[in-house]
Design an enzyme around this catalytic site. Structure first.
Site, short mmCIF file in Angstrom:
data_model
loop_
_atom_site.label_atom_id
_atom_site.label_comp_id
_atom_site.label_asym_id
_atom_site.label_seq_id
_atom_site.Cartn_x
_atom_site.Cartn_y
_atom_site.Cartn_z
N CYS A 1 0.81 -1.22 0.00
CA CYS A 1 0.00 0.00 0.00
C CYS A 1 0.85 1.28 0.00
O CYS A 1 0.68 2.15 -0.86
CB CYS A 1 -0.99 -0.03 1.15
SG CYS A 1 -0.25 0.10 2.81
N HIS B 1 -2.77 1.20 6.68
CA HIS B 1 -3.12 1.12 5.26
C HIS B 1 -3.35 2.51 4.70
O HIS B 1 -3.93 3.38 5.35
CB HIS B 1 -4.38 0.27 5.06
CG HIS B 1 -4.62 -0.07 3.61
ND1 HIS B 1 -3.91 -1.05 2.95
CD2 HIS B 1 -5.46 0.47 2.68
CE1 HIS B 1 -4.31 -1.12 1.69
NE2 HIS B 1 -5.25 -0.19 1.50
N HIS C 1 -5.84 1.92 -4.58
CA HIS C 1 -4.84 1.41 -3.64
C HIS C 1 -4.38 0.01 -4.02
O HIS C 1 -4.93 -0.62 -4.92
CB HIS C 1 -5.40 1.41 -2.21
CG HIS C 1 -6.53 0.43 -2.01
ND1 HIS C 1 -6.79 -0.17 -0.79
CD2 HIS C 1 -7.48 -0.06 -2.85
CE1 HIS C 1 -7.83 -0.97 -0.89
NE2 HIS C 1 -8.27 -0.92 -2.12
#
Length: 341
Positions: A256, A305, A317
């Site tokens: 991420c 994240h 993402h």
């Protein structure tokens, strides 16, 4: 005389008790087996997703340790270069001091009053005396410079030793986090292996549908937050379909924060490597309604994240293992806040 009594036979009552006990044990085992059935596909998926989330948290810590290790490597190299150059300068100063001492010996080996008595030319003697005084001043100056250089070298060596100790500890932390990630992934794979081939195929099909749905994402009339945000978001869009890989930061696979840091680097902007550090890389935006395309968006309480806000309630993402870079609803994860770089 030896006794030849027959062994006592168990009574009927004792046999009945033993039989009942054995039957109860069998029944309890059966109940235990019934109480612990094979988990369903949805239960396995929930557990696997949880393990992936924990692995991602450990990965961000791994990324932080890796970034620290790289910085320490650079700092140690720079310090060692300074120490080497400083040692060369110190050696040169010592050689210079040796030359001054030799000249002083040649000029001042006899007592000054005797030199004046023996000298047939007082003017020549006074010139020599002046030169001797200059040599003495140079010698004092050289000694002071050498002492200062020695102190500097000692400090630099001590600093380098401290950095080397930090590096050793960081490498140990790096290894521990890598093992933690691998352990979580292995546990997730073990759970997946309990599913039938058909169930695993169904989960893979779900991921394929999510990837295909990403291609149809409606971003509305999203306006980029800035020119650099637009450039970073465009770079991230070019990687849609690239696989998620723990610890990867491009150009062909990403985790991420690897995606976000890589994309902003393509826009000429350097941001930290980890999601937690990226959370301080700009102006915080709490309300989703104020988000603009290219803003960083952070999820979960520990901020493990991160992705890009894409517009119309969508984020771009790198989600998790088995998935690729794609668009998803911002509501799929617990949103914390956004950051405008």
């Amino acid at each position: 005389m030896a006794s030849h009594r027959r062994p006592k036979q168990p009574s009927r009552t004792r046999v009945t008790v033993l039989t009942a006990t054995a039957a109860a044990a069998v029944a309890l085992t059966a109940q235990t087996a019934q109480a612990d059935p094979k988990p369903s596909k949805s239960e396995v998926k929930a557990k696997v997703d949880k393990l992936y989330e924990e692995a991602e948290h450990a990965t961000e810590q791994y990324n932080g340790a890796k970034e620290k290790q790289d910085k320490l490597d650079d700092q140690i190299d720079a310090l060692q270069d300074k120490v080497a150059r400083g040692q060369e300068e110190l050696n040169t100063l010592r050689d210079s001091l040796g030359s001054v001492a030799s000249a002083q010996y040649r000029s001042g080996g006899i007592d000054p009053s005797v030199q004046l008595f023996l000298s047939g030319d007082p003017d020549t003697y006074l010139e020599k005396a002046s030169a001797l005084d200059q040599l003495g001043a140079k010698q004092t100056e050289a000694i002071q410079e050498i002492q200062a250089k020695q102190r500097t070298l000692a400090q630099q060596r001590q600093e380098a030793q401290g950095k080397l100790k930090d590096l050793a500890e960081t490498r140990e932390e790096l290894g521990a986090k890598k093992k933690e990630v691998q352990s979580k992934l292995a546990a997730a794979q073990k759970l997946l292996n309990t599913l039938t081939a058909a169930e695993r195929a169904a989960l893979a099909a779900d991921e394929s549908r999510a990837n295909r749905a990403s291609a149809r994402a409606d971003l509305g009339n999203a306006v980029p937050a800035s020119q650099r945000a637009a450039a970073a978001f465009s770079a991230a869009q070019s990687k849609i379909g690239s696989p998620y890989v723990y610890g990867a930061s491009g150009p062909s696979s990403f985790d991420c924060s690897g995606l976000t840091s890589w994309a902003y680097a393509q826009a000429g902007v350097s941001i930290p490597r980890t999601s937690q550090a990226q959370a301080s890389a700009g102006t915080r935006i709490s309300s989703q309604s104020q988000l603009q395309q290219g803003d960083l968006v952070f999820f979960y309480g520990d901020l493990h994240h991160v992705g890009f806000y894409a517009g119309n309630g969508q984020v771009l993402h790198a989600p998790k293992p088995g998935a690729s870079v794609r668009y998803e609803s911002i509501n799929n994860m617990p949103y914390m806040f956004g950051v405008r770089v």
